[in-house]
Write a protein that holds these residues in place. Structure first.
Motif, short mmCIF file in Angstrom:
data_model
loop_
_atom_site.label_atom_id
_atom_site.label_comp_id
_atom_site.label_asym_id
_atom_site.label_seq_id
_atom_site.Cartn_x
_atom_site.Cartn_y
_atom_site.Cartn_z
N THR A 1 -81.78 -49.91 103.90
CA THR A 1 -81.00 -51.10 103.50
C THR A 1 -79.73 -50.64 102.79
O THR A 1 -79.65 -50.66 101.56
CB THR A 1 -81.82 -52.02 102.58
OG1 THR A 1 -82.31 -51.24 101.46
CG2 THR A 1 -83.00 -52.62 103.32
N PRO A 2 -78.74 -50.18 103.55
CA PRO A 2 -77.50 -49.68 102.93
C PRO A 2 -76.80 -50.76 102.13
O PRO A 2 -76.93 -51.95 102.40
CB PRO A 2 -76.67 -49.24 104.13
CG PRO A 2 -77.19 -50.03 105.28
CD PRO A 2 -78.65 -50.19 105.02
N ASP B 1 -72.02 -50.36 108.01
CA ASP B 1 -73.00 -49.44 107.44
C ASP B 1 -74.40 -49.78 107.93
O ASP B 1 -75.20 -48.89 108.26
CB ASP B 1 -72.96 -49.48 105.91
CG ASP B 1 -71.69 -48.86 105.35
OD1 ASP B 1 -71.35 -47.74 105.77
OD2 ASP B 1 -71.03 -49.50 104.52
N GLN B 2 -74.72 -51.08 107.97
CA GLN B 2 -76.04 -51.50 108.44
C GLN B 2 -76.24 -51.15 109.91
O GLN B 2 -77.29 -50.63 110.30
CB GLN B 2 -76.22 -53.00 108.23
CG GLN B 2 -77.62 -53.52 108.60
CD GLN B 2 -78.69 -53.01 107.65
OE1 GLN B 2 -78.50 -53.01 106.43
NE2 GLN B 2 -79.80 -52.55 108.19
N GLU C 1 -79.03 -48.52 111.43
CA GLU C 1 -80.04 -48.89 112.41
C GLU C 1 -79.90 -48.07 113.69
O GLU C 1 -80.91 -47.68 114.31
CB GLU C 1 -79.93 -50.38 112.70
CG GLU C 1 -80.37 -51.24 111.51
CD GLU C 1 -80.00 -52.70 111.65
OE1 GLU C 1 -79.32 -53.06 112.63
OE2 GLU C 1 -80.40 -53.49 110.76
N GLY C 2 -78.66 -47.76 114.09
CA GLY C 2 -78.46 -46.88 115.22
C GLY C 2 -78.94 -45.47 114.94
O GLY C 2 -79.52 -44.80 115.81
N PHE C 3 -78.73 -45.01 113.72
CA PHE C 3 -79.19 -43.68 113.31
C PHE C 3 -80.71 -43.61 113.35
O PHE C 3 -81.30 -42.63 113.81
CB PHE C 3 -78.67 -43.37 111.90
CG PHE C 3 -79.08 -42.02 111.37
CD1 PHE C 3 -78.86 -40.87 112.10
CD2 PHE C 3 -79.67 -41.91 110.12
CE1 PHE C 3 -79.22 -39.62 111.60
CE2 PHE C 3 -80.04 -40.68 109.62
CZ PHE C 3 -79.82 -39.53 110.35
N ALA C 4 -81.37 -44.68 112.88
CA ALA C 4 -82.83 -44.73 112.91
C ALA C 4 -83.35 -44.66 114.35
O ALA C 4 -84.31 -43.93 114.64
CB ALA C 4 -83.33 -46.01 112.24
N THR D 1 -75.32 -45.39 101.75
CA THR D 1 -76.48 -45.26 102.64
C THR D 1 -77.48 -44.22 102.16
O THR D 1 -78.40 -43.86 102.90
CB THR D 1 -76.01 -44.88 104.07
OG1 THR D 1 -75.31 -43.63 104.02
CG2 THR D 1 -75.10 -45.95 104.64
N HIS D 2 -77.34 -43.72 100.92
CA HIS D 2 -78.26 -42.70 100.42
C HIS D 2 -78.91 -43.12 99.10
O HIS D 2 -78.26 -43.70 98.23
CB HIS D 2 -77.55 -41.36 100.22
CG HIS D 2 -77.32 -40.61 101.49
ND1 HIS D 2 -76.25 -40.87 102.32
CD2 HIS D 2 -78.04 -39.62 102.10
CE1 HIS D 2 -76.31 -40.07 103.36
NE2 HIS D 2 -77.37 -39.32 103.26
#
Length: 301
Positions: free
Chosen positions: A237-238, A244-245, A249-252, A291-292
């Motif tokens: 949940t950035p 960023d969201q 989600e694409g990174f996940a 995001t961290h």
């Protein structure tokens, strides 16, 4: 929206091609001059440059092309080359992966056979670590002793802690051949890990590379070492905006497709620490990166 998605995909590959051709290093210049300088086809290059002007990568004054201010200040070239290669290689198999439940999940094997992408990957990882370390080092209650940076790659985080903490010694625990600046302890992180004789264990940007069962095991093994455990992870949940969201989600999804991993919530990570016997679990959202999230815990072993 579908049209913009198509344009975005075109723009990504166009910008990556421009980086690989050396366009940005050769700017400013006219299309004919750039084509001659780069040894590229003038007609194709002109069409490429036109698209990059419209999508914001370049500017054009009369016939002279130059890099946009945003490109110059952001340093997009390195991640674009890697991500365009990943998207082109792995995401074409997304349908098969999702429909069958069997993703490709061979990212590091793929990297090992592509030296250019491997070099870019290590450059990106080191750059991100160096940038985040400037904030993270001041947030972790580090003491003299021994530190194990699990999955630490070049060892950028570990070295930053060593430089800031007199009396601290550190090793990187990672795959054989990892180009670490510190002493490398070779280990396959996909297998159960035995950590002994450490006062601190870093699990920085590594848990997300594994399935839930193995990620939970990594946390358990870190706590079982008797060391204090510090986890830095991309949050689900950035704290930024829609971009960023969407990237998170694409990174996940990319983690699942290319490594069999995924992002885990901060609540999950904290629960795994507590069930493994850790105490004094604290959570800090980084200000440098929306995001961290950093989670620290004290081992009671």
């Amino acid at each position: 929206m579908p049209l913009l998605d198509i344009v975005g995909a075109m723009s990504t590959h166009a910008a990556s091609a421009a980086v690989r051709l050396g366009v940005f290093d050769a700017l400013p210049g006219t299309a004919p001059d750039l084509a001659k300088m780069l040894g590229a086809d003038e007609e194709g290059l002109t069409l490429l440059l036109d698209l990059l002007v419209t999508t914001g990568y370049l500017t054009r004054d009369d016939d002279v092309f130059a890099a946009s201010p945003g490109w110059v200040s952001a340093g997009y070239g390195t991640p674009l080359v890697l991500w365009s290669a990943i998207l082109g290689e792995f995401w074409k198999d997304l349908f098969d992966g999702v429909s069958t439940g069997r993703p490709r999940a061979d990212f590091y094997r793929w990297l090992s056979g592509r030296p250019d992408e491997l070099a870019v990957f290590h450059q990106l990882q080191s750059g991100l670590a160096g940038w985040l370390a400037e904030e993270v080092v001041g947030l972790v209650p580090m003491t003299p002793g021994r530190l194990a940076d699990v999955g630490g790659g070049h060892g950028v985080f570990a070295k930053a802690f060593v430089d800031a903490t007199p009396g601290l010694d550190a090793v990187v625990v990672d795959l054989p051949g990892t180009p670490s600046a510190l002493t490398l302890v070779e280990a396959d992180l996909s297998e159960p890990l035995t950590l002994e004789g450490y006062d601190h264990v870093l699990l920085f940007n590594v848990v997300h590379g594994f399935s839930r069962e193995r990620a939970r095991g990594l946390v358990r093994e870190a706590v079982a070492s008797g060391a204090d455990v510090h986890i830095l992870e991309t949050t689900t949940t950035p704290r930024g905006g829609v971009a960023d969201q969407a990237f998170t989600e694409g990174f996940a999804l990319n983690l699942w497709l290319t490594q069999g991993g995924r992002l885990y919530t901060a609540d999950e990570l904290e629960a795994w620490l507590r069930e493994a016997g850790a105490a004094d679990v604290t959570r800090t959202d980084l200000t440098r990166s929306p995001t961290h999230t950093l989670i620290t815990a004290r081992s009671t072993s």
